[in-house]
Design a protein around this motif. Structure first.
Motif, PDB file in Angstrom:
ATOM      1  N   THR A 153      41.624  22.786  42.482  1.00 15.52           N
ATOM      2  CA  THR A 153      41.767  21.639  41.741  1.00 15.52           C
ATOM      3  C   THR A 153      40.642  21.242  41.140  1.00 15.52           C
ATOM      4  O   THR A 153      39.501  21.088  41.653  1.00 15.52           O
ATOM      5  CB  THR A 153      42.917  20.154  42.489  1.00 15.52           C
ATOM      6  N   ASP A 154      40.716  20.757  40.044  1.00 13.03           N
ATOM      7  CA  ASP A 154      39.726  19.678  39.611  1.00 13.03           C
ATOM      8  C   ASP A 154      39.785  19.103  40.584  1.00 13.03           C
ATOM      9  O   ASP A 154      41.214  17.825  40.122  1.00 13.03           O
ATOM     10  CB  ASP A 154      39.989  19.905  37.840  1.00 13.03           C
ATOM     11  N   TRP A 155      38.623  18.176  40.273  1.00 12.57           N
ATOM     12  CA  TRP A 155      38.993  16.383  41.201  1.00 12.57           C
ATOM     13  C   TRP A 155      38.793  15.565  39.895  1.00 12.57           C
ATOM     14  O   TRP A 155      39.942  14.775  39.772  1.00 12.57           O
ATOM     15  CB  TRP A 155      37.104  16.192  41.625  1.00 12.57           C
ATOM     16  N   ALA A 156      38.563  15.903  39.000  1.00 16.94           N
ATOM     17  CA  ALA A 156      38.789  14.917  37.933  1.00 16.94           C
ATOM     18  C   ALA A 156      40.913  14.787  37.448  1.00 16.94           C
ATOM     19  O   ALA A 156      40.597  13.576  36.892  1.00 16.94           O
ATOM     20  CB  ALA A 156      37.995  14.631  36.565  1.00 16.94           C
ATOM     21  N   ARG A 174      30.661  20.845  45.189  1.00 17.39           N
ATOM     22  CA  ARG A 174      31.064  21.235  43.865  1.00 17.39           C
ATOM     23  C   ARG A 174      32.763  20.961  43.137  1.00 17.39           C
ATOM     24  O   ARG A 174      33.422  21.270  43.801  1.00 17.39           O
ATOM     25  CB  ARG A 174      29.836  22.463  42.641  1.00 17.39           C
ATOM     26  N   ALA A 175      32.881  20.422  41.538  1.00 18.65           N
ATOM     27  CA  ALA A 175      33.919  20.746  41.403  1.00 18.65           C
ATOM     28  C   ALA A 175      34.212  22.520  39.983  1.00 18.65           C
ATOM     29  O   ALA A 175      35.055  21.917  39.614  1.00 18.65           O
ATOM     30  CB  ALA A 175      34.134  20.119  40.778  1.00 18.65           C
ATOM     31  N   ASP A 176      32.525  22.632  40.238  1.00 19.20           N
ATOM     32  CA  ASP A 176      32.904  23.264  39.229  1.00 19.20           C
ATOM     33  C   ASP A 176      33.931  24.951  39.361  1.00 19.20           C
ATOM     34  O   ASP A 176      34.578  24.957  40.078  1.00 19.20           O
ATOM     35  CB  ASP A 176      31.664  24.016  38.450  1.00 19.20           C
ATOM     36  N   SER A 177      33.757  25.386  38.279  1.00 17.42           N
ATOM     37  CA  SER A 177      34.393  26.939  38.395  1.00 17.42           C
ATOM     38  C   SER A 177      34.208  27.831  39.246  1.00 17.42           C
ATOM     39  O   SER A 177      35.005  28.799  39.882  1.00 17.42           O
ATOM     40  CB  SER A 177      34.291  27.710  37.056  1.00 17.42           C
ATOM     41  N   VAL A 178      32.631  28.330  39.883  1.00 24.39           N
ATOM     42  CA  VAL A 178      32.127  28.978  40.479  1.00 24.39           C
ATOM     43  C   VAL A 178      32.692  28.482  41.873  1.00 24.39           C
ATOM     44  O   VAL A 178      32.861  29.327  42.973  1.00 24.39           O
ATOM     45  CB  VAL A 178      30.677  29.318  39.744  1.00 24.39           C
ATOM     46  N   ALA A 179      32.536  26.826  42.261  1.00 26.68           N
ATOM     47  CA  ALA A 179      33.078  26.149  43.512  1.00 26.68           C
ATOM     48  C   ALA A 179      34.036  26.676  43.788  1.00 26.68           C
ATOM     49  O   ALA A 179      34.827  26.943  44.764  1.00 26.68           O
ATOM     50  CB  ALA A 179      31.870  24.970  43.350  1.00 26.68           C
ATOM     51  N   ARG A 180      34.866  26.126  42.703  1.00 24.08           N
ATOM     52  CA  ARG A 180      36.511  26.668  43.316  1.00 24.08           C
ATOM     53  C   ARG A 180      37.229  27.502  43.315  1.00 24.08           C
ATOM     54  O   ARG A 180      37.739  27.856  44.002  1.00 24.08           O
ATOM     55  CB  ARG A 180      37.301  25.779  41.606  1.00 24.08           C
ATOM     56  N   ALA A 181      36.195  28.954  42.495  1.00 31.96           N
ATOM     57  CA  ALA A 181      36.329  30.082  42.898  1.00 31.96           C
ATOM     58  C   ALA A 181      36.511  31.156  44.311  1.00 31.96           C
ATOM     59  O   ALA A 181      36.746  31.218  45.185  1.00 31.96           O
ATOM     60  CB  ALA A 181      35.516  30.895  41.689  1.00 31.96           C
ATOM     61  N   MET A 182      34.944  30.499  44.700  1.00 31.63           N
ATOM     62  CA  MET A 182      34.712  30.292  46.113  1.00 31.63           C
ATOM     63  C   MET A 182      35.982  29.820  47.407  1.00 31.63           C
ATOM     64  O   MET A 182      36.289  30.410  48.154  1.00 31.63           O
ATOM     65  CB  MET A 182      33.383  30.083  46.485  1.00 31.63           C
ATOM     66  N   ARG A 183      36.181  28.860  46.848  1.00 29.37           N
ATOM     67  CA  ARG A 183      36.845  27.404  47.945  1.00 29.37           C
ATOM     68  C   ARG A 183      38.486  28.450  47.888  1.00 29.37           C
ATOM     69  O   ARG A 183      39.094  29.272  48.757  1.00 29.37           O
ATOM     70  CB  ARG A 183      37.480  27.157  47.362  1.00 29.37           C
ATOM     71  N   LEU A 184      38.767  28.999  46.788  1.00 27.34           N
ATOM     72  CA  LEU A 184      39.881  30.512  46.930  1.00 27.34           C
ATOM     73  C   LEU A 184      39.995  31.387  47.229  1.00 27.34           C
ATOM     74  O   LEU A 184      40.731  32.217  47.648  1.00 27.34           O
ATOM     75  CB  LEU A 184      40.123  30.661  45.620  1.00 27.34           C
ATOM     76  N   ILE A 185      38.392  32.025  46.896  1.00 23.64           N
ATOM     77  CA  ILE A 185      38.611  33.132  47.513  1.00 23.64           C
ATOM     78  C   ILE A 185      38.133  33.101  49.058  1.00 23.64           C
ATOM     79  O   ILE A 185      38.586  33.823  50.313  1.00 23.64           O
ATOM     80  CB  ILE A 185      37.024  34.262  46.876  1.00 23.64           C
ATOM     81  N   ARG A 186      37.789  32.488  49.262  1.00 20.61           N
ATOM     82  CA  ARG A 186      38.067  32.028  50.986  1.00 20.61           C
ATOM     83  C   ARG A 186      39.136  31.928  52.170  1.00 20.61           C
ATOM     84  O   ARG A 186      39.027  32.337  53.237  1.00 20.61           O
ATOM     85  CB  ARG A 186      36.600  30.682  51.298  1.00 20.61           C
ATOM     86  N   ASP A 187      39.831  31.311  51.622  1.00 25.08           N
ATOM     87  CA  ASP A 187      41.166  31.298  51.428  1.00 25.08           C
ATOM     88  C   ASP A 187      42.522  32.411  51.083  1.00 25.08           C
ATOM     89  O   ASP A 187      43.454  32.432  51.712  1.00 25.08           O
ATOM     90  CB  ASP A 187      41.742  29.869  50.504  1.00 25.08           C
ATOM     91  N   GLY A 188      41.346  33.712  50.428  1.00 24.03           N
ATOM     92  CA  GLY A 188      42.377  34.700  51.124  1.00 24.03           C
ATOM     93  C   GLY A 188      43.093  34.898  49.489  1.00 24.03           C
ATOM     94  O   GLY A 188      43.914  35.641  49.344  1.00 24.03           O
ATOM     95  N   VAL A 189      42.921  34.566  49.052  1.00 17.73           N
ATOM     96  CA  VAL A 189      43.572  34.266  47.560  1.00 17.73           C
ATOM     97  C   VAL A 189      43.294  35.665  46.609  1.00 17.73           C
ATOM     98  O   VAL A 189      44.464  36.564  46.637  1.00 17.73           O
ATOM     99  CB  VAL A 189      43.336  33.037  46.596  1.00 17.73           C
ATOM    100  N   VAL A 190      42.362  36.451  47.186  1.00 17.34           N
ATOM    101  CA  VAL A 190      41.716  37.869  45.963  1.00 17.34           C
ATOM    102  C   VAL A 190      43.286  38.923  46.967  1.00 17.34           C
ATOM    103  O   VAL A 190      43.065  39.718  46.296  1.00 17.34           O
ATOM    104  CB  VAL A 190      40.483  38.394  46.550  1.00 17.34           C
ATOM    105  N   ASP A 191      42.812  38.559  48.463  1.00 19.46           N
ATOM    106  CA  ASP A 191      43.630  40.039  49.040  1.00 19.46           C
ATOM    107  C   ASP A 191      45.118  39.531  48.761  1.00 19.46           C
ATOM    108  O   ASP A 191      46.015  40.650  48.407  1.00 19.46           O
ATOM    109  CB  ASP A 191      43.268  39.355  50.414  1.00 19.46           C
ATOM    110  N   ARG A 192      45.440  38.215  48.715  1.00 23.02           N
ATOM    111  CA  ARG A 192      46.923  37.912  48.506  1.00 23.02           C
ATOM    112  C   ARG A 192      47.151  38.552  46.543  1.00 23.02           C
ATOM    113  O   ARG A 192      48.694  38.795  46.589  1.00 23.02           O
ATOM    114  CB  ARG A 192      47.476  36.878  48.700  1.00 23.02           C
ATOM    115  N   GLU A 193      46.653  38.016  45.806  1.00 28.34           N
ATOM    116  CA  GLU A 193      46.973  37.710  44.812  1.00 28.34           C
ATOM    117  C   GLU A 193      45.936  38.737  44.055  1.00 28.34           C
ATOM    118  O   GLU A 193      46.429  38.474  42.075  1.00 28.34           O
ATOM    119  CB  GLU A 193      47.209  36.604  43.837  1.00 28.34           C
TER     120      GLU A 193
END
Length: 490
Positions: A402-405, A82-101
């Motif tokens: 990133t938003d795919w469109a 998915r490319a919606d905000s929840v899916a993008r948020a989950m990908r960022l959280i999985r990448d550790g963005v919340v821990d760093r930023e």
């Protein structure tokens, strides 16, 4: 899916591993939560309740099962499809963005307020960004506790905790064991030998997984110095937020064996996330293959080698540069062009185990390159330097948020970016499962041999029935040609 009680109960009673990561079962009587395939006798239906995430279970006061270790299950395939905000948020959280930023950094990347992101995640996952990041920190801590000899105080900070006290409390609450008890239990289980400083772990996936196209593609296109195939493993260097590292990934029955060497253990969460993304390990191959089998021309290809994944990349900017270098040239020529860039602009690294010599150069490192030094046609030099400038100044972002469109539109506006390059980046860098390459030479050959339409427009129209999994259809169509990308190296 967690709201469909009947379907969840069926999955738990049949111990169906395909649903691991889709939802979690919390047992009201024991106050533990499990993956659907937990090997223990299923509880009575009246004692089951279902949650969409491990974080939601933890917030409700349940602890992780010690038998099935639900924290180690594959991630939900939804977040990569998915490319919606929840899916993008989950990908960022999985990448550790919340821990760093922090949550403000997460919200800023997505273009929403922190309150909006909190509300959206709570509605869909039953937990906010802090709780989701906390659950991930607990999982990372467990990995470090069980697979390394790092002192527990160092484990705490490497996993992203702000204090040893918070680390101790979280581990005890989530696993019902102290960090010391987890390490003692792990010492009873034989582990694969690992060199000092190397973290050895297993990356789970949903079966089936066909390693031939996945590792064959990565090995056939490997950039010398950055990637290699050695002793049955794909190895490469990684550029990470706190330092760099190397990883060796080996296909095994039921899991991918990973050996990580990091200059800073705080990068473990990001490194694992990047490796899972690279190998598309959170995909749902049964759903993909079932859809593609409905086409009688694709069905034989699927049946011959089910479980094909989309080989991705560990860094979107890196792949975009490599896609430009690969325009209208052979795989070997693209590797040669990339190797020259690496030697001239990549940061050197030491690799005691093999032939990895450099990190792939960042856009910032490439921003000052002299176009005249590139052995490329003038138009492609312009394409490359324009791309690098857009990446370096932040005007173009190719990451998990990133938003795919939007990315497609921005790439298409750059000089020299046609449909093949844009869709290749969408498929392998952005992870769009519906990216499609009707102008690709291998796809055109496959279409001709299978009796599919020959023109890109007609083939695209015919491929509408394969949506939303056209990127996976590409993997199957490529198998029609006998190309090295379809075979594990000898």
């Amino acid at each position: 899916m967690h709201t469909d009680t009947e379907a969840c109960v069926r999955a738990v009673q049949s111990k169906d591993a395909r649903f691991d990561g889709w939802f979690f079962t919390a047992v009201l009587t024991t106050r533990i939560y499990c993956r659907p395939s937990c090997p223990v006798v299923p509880p009575k239906v009246r004692n089951m309740t279902f949650y969409p995430s491990a974080a939601a279970c933890q917030q409700a006061g349940f602890r992780a099962c010690k038998r099935c270790r639900p924290d180690t299950s594959p991630g939900s395939p939804e977040w990569n499809a998915r490319a919606d905000s929840v899916a993008r948020a989950m990908r960022l959280i999985r990448d550790g963005v919340v821990d760093r930023e922090g949550v403000p950094g997460l919200a800023a990347r997505l273009g929403y307020s922190a309150r909006q992101i909190e509300r959206q995640l709570l509605a869909e996952l039953g937990a906010g960004p802090l709780a989701l990041a906390r659950a991930q920190r607990a999982q990372t801590a467990r990995l470090l506790i069980e697979t390394t000899a790092l002192p527990l105080a160092e484990v705490a900070f490497a996993a992203g905790f702000s204090s040893v006290r918070t680390f101790n409390e979280t581990v005890r609450e989530v696993f019902a064991l102290t960090p010391g008890e987890l390490r003692t239990r792990a010492a009873r289980r034989p582990l694969a030998p690992a060199a000092p400083g190397v973290i050895a772990l297993r990356l789970p996936y949903r079966t089936p997984l066909n390693p031939s196209n996945l590792f064959g593609h990565l090995a056939a296109t490997a950039v010398p110095g950055v990637e290699e195939w050695r002793d049955g493993a794909y190895r490469r260097t990684l550029t990470l937020p706190y330092g760099h590292g190397t990883v060796a990934l080996t296909p095994r029955p039921g899991h991918i064996a990973a050996r990580l060497s990091l200059t800073d253990p705080r990068d473990l969460t990001r490194a694992i996330s990047r490796c899972r993304w690279l190998l598309d390990l959170d995909a749902d191959p049964v759903a993909v293959d079932d859809r593609l089998r409905t086409d009688p021309l694709l069905a034989p290809l699927v049946d011959a080698g089910p479980g094909r994944r989309v080989p991705r990349t560990v860094d979107g900017a890196e792949f975009a540069v490599r896609a430009v270098l690969g325009q209208q040239v052979s795989t070997a020529a693209a590797r040669t062009h990339a190797a020259r860039l690496v030697t001239a602009h990549g940061e050197p690294v030491d690799d005691p185990e093999g032939g990895l010599t450099h990190l792939f150069p960042t856009p910032e490192a490439l921003a000052g390159l002299d176009p005249e030094t590139l052995a490329l046609p003038r138009t492609r030099r312009t394409t490359l330097t324009t791309l690098v400038a857009a990446l370096a100044d932040g005007m173009l972002r190719l990451g998990p948020d990133t938003d795919w469109a939007r990315a497609r539109a921005e790439l298409s506006a750059l000089p020299g970016f046609g449909p093949w390059t844009v869709e290749s980046i969408a498929m392998r860098a952005l992870g769009d499962p519906d990216a499609f390459l009707p102008t690709d030479l291998g796809i055109r050959r496959a279409a001709e041999r299978l009796g599919l339409p020959a023109t890109p427009a007609a083939l695209t129209a015919r491929a509408a029935d394969w949506r939303p999994w056209r990127a996976y259809a590409v993997q199957y169509l490529w198998t029609v040609d006998d190309h090295p990308i379809n075979h594990l190296p000898a």
